[in-house]
Design a protein around this motif. Structure first.
Motif, short mmCIF file in Angstrom:
data_model
loop_
_atom_site.label_atom_id
_atom_site.label_comp_id
_atom_site.label_asym_id
_atom_site.label_seq_id
_atom_site.Cartn_x
_atom_site.Cartn_y
_atom_site.Cartn_z
N PRO A 256 50.51 -4.63 -75.87
CA PRO A 256 51.08 -4.36 -74.56
C PRO A 256 50.30 -3.92 -73.39
O PRO A 256 49.53 -3.15 -73.95
N LEU A 257 50.30 -4.00 -72.22
CA LEU A 257 49.51 -3.67 -71.23
C LEU A 257 49.21 -2.04 -71.35
O LEU A 257 48.05 -1.51 -70.86
N ASN A 310 56.60 7.29 -83.16
CA ASN A 310 56.98 6.80 -82.10
C ASN A 310 57.65 5.25 -82.21
O ASN A 310 58.18 4.83 -81.36
N THR A 311 57.90 5.00 -83.33
CA THR A 311 58.35 3.76 -83.66
C THR A 311 59.16 3.60 -84.91
O THR A 311 58.96 4.38 -85.96
N VAL A 342 52.59 -9.81 -86.86
CA VAL A 342 53.77 -9.25 -85.91
C VAL A 342 54.68 -8.24 -86.79
O VAL A 342 55.00 -8.25 -87.79
N PRO A 343 54.71 -6.81 -86.15
CA PRO A 343 55.25 -5.80 -86.83
C PRO A 343 56.97 -6.08 -86.74
O PRO A 343 57.22 -6.55 -85.82
N ILE A 344 57.57 -5.68 -87.93
CA ILE A 344 59.06 -5.97 -87.78
C ILE A 344 59.60 -4.75 -88.45
O ILE A 344 59.09 -4.19 -88.96
N ILE A 375 57.17 -1.37 -79.39
CA ILE A 375 57.64 -0.44 -80.27
C ILE A 375 58.88 -0.07 -80.37
O ILE A 375 59.79 0.59 -81.27
N HIS A 376 59.73 -0.38 -79.06
CA HIS A 376 61.10 -0.08 -78.96
C HIS A 376 61.99 -1.10 -79.03
O HIS A 376 63.20 -0.99 -78.32
#
Length: 383
Positions: A256-257, A310-311, A342-344, A375-376
């Motif tokens: 993400p940005l 944090n995730t 892609v994280p899952i 992450i959220h």
């Protein structure tokens, strides 16, 4: 205060540029001055942070300018060169800092090349660093500074080194260990996402290949940061099924940005884990004689553990890119697959194992989940 708390406060003071606090905390304690931390000595820390006045004060207090330490086990000169702090490089050289070329990870010229600091490369060359020393290993074969600069696409530094040697070579047509293929891959990627801004190199690889991560910043129509690998496809993945067409692959990940990609934040696991896992996954087929393809899911341990504090994301899934025409690169040597990483969540992995990878993708699409890391985000395995 105990040593752990003192070390924490000294490092914090250096990061803030608070020279008076640094002097107060260290005092005349030689042991505290030369304390070795995971980041090296305080001289390493100050050099990497660009704090020239603190560097000068630490040396004035008696810090050894040539002590080895830090992430790469080199000197403070290497830290400053890698981070782009030319004023500190110049000062350390004036204090007798060794231009250590005992290994690529300690070589300050390689550090400058890796991060595109041409002004520092020029200073080191002018100061007499050995540019002809070569390194060989499992994935390095007679690599010197010029070869490394060409591999990294650092054209300005290539010109400096060629000028020193009286050479003239077009970096775009040089073929060394498949680097022309890397150029073809990156040309294909940049057509979709825009020009590369920075690279994170691997000078001490732990398998048959050396994986470089290229960073592409957001553009007007791409509101995310793109990471893409080269090097994974230097060797074929091991396929037991000879009918499989694609034995070569590279990986892509979208951040993400808001994601912080500056070097200073890479020591924080909350920021670094996507980079570390991208490189780890790129090495897996070569370390374990296996292969990656669409639908493969890799857990962070068993049972899967969150990638960072944090995730709760704990697995990665290999997918085909969403962008039309991106999935395959046809180079002059081989056809290469580009896979999106892609994280899952663990529950999503379980859902894919139960009902199939495509079912999980459908559920994610229904919830508006894209391939940009969040992450959220919601967990469709718990819906």
């Amino acid at each position: 205060m105990d040593n752990k708390q003192i070390a924490k406060e000294i490092r914090s003071a250096i990061k803030k540029g608070d020279i008076e606090k640094v002097v107060e905390l260290i005092g005349s304690d030689a042991e505290r001055l030369n304390m070795m931390t995971p980041f090296g000595t305080w001289l390493h820390v100050a050099a990497s942070r660009g704090e020239l006045d603190i560097v000068k004060k630490l040396i004035e207090l008696g810090a050894n300018v040539n002590v080895l330490g830090g992430v790469y086990g080199g000197g403070a000169l290497n830290e400053a060169a890698s981070a782009g702090h030319i004023d500190i490089v110049r000062y350390l050289l004036s204090c007798g800092a060794d231009m250590d070329v005992s290994g690529p990870e300690r070589n300050p010229l390689f550090g400058a090349i890796s991060n595109g600091h041409a002004n520092i490369a020029e200073l080191l060359i002018e100061s007499g660093i050995d540019t002809n020393v070569t390194y060989s290993g499992e994935s390095m074969r007679e690599v010197d500074a010029l070869t490394f600069a060409k591999e990294q696409g650092q054209k300005e530094i290539v010109k400096l080194l060629e000028s020193q040697r009286g050479l003239s070579t077009d970096v775009t047509t040089t073929n060394h260990n498949g680097q022309d293929r890397h150029v073809e891959i990156l040309n294909h990627i940049t057509k979709h996402f825009g020009p590369i801004e920075n690279t994170i190199s691997e000078t001490v690889p732990d398998s048959r290949v050396s994986v470089t991560i290229h960073i592409i910043p957001p553009s007007m129509n791409k509101d995310f940061v793109t990471l893409v690998t080269t090097g994974m496809s230097d060797e074929p993945m091991d396929y037991s099924d000879e009918e499989r067409t694609f034995k070569y692959a590279e990986l892509l990940l979208k951040l993400p940005l808001s994601w912080i990609v500056e070097k200073d934040n890479m020591k924080d696991q909350n920021h670094y884990w996507p980079f570390g896992w991208l490189r780890k996954v790129a090495h897996i087929p070569h370390l374990y004689d296996g292969w990656l393809e669409e639908g493969v899911i890799l857990p962070n341990g068993e049972p899967p553990q969150p990638f960072a504090s944090n995730t709760k994301l704990s697995c990665v899934m290999i997918c085909r890119p969403q962008e039309s025409g991106l999935a395959n690169v046809h180079t002059r040597d081989e056809d290469i697959n580009i896979y999106t990483f892609v994280p899952i969540y663990e529950e999503e992995r379980n859902l894919a194992l139960e009902k199939g990878y495509e079912y999980l993708l459908e559920r994610m699409n229904e919830k508006g989940i894209t391939d940009v890391l969040d992450i959220h985000r919601i967990n469709v395995g718990m819906q």
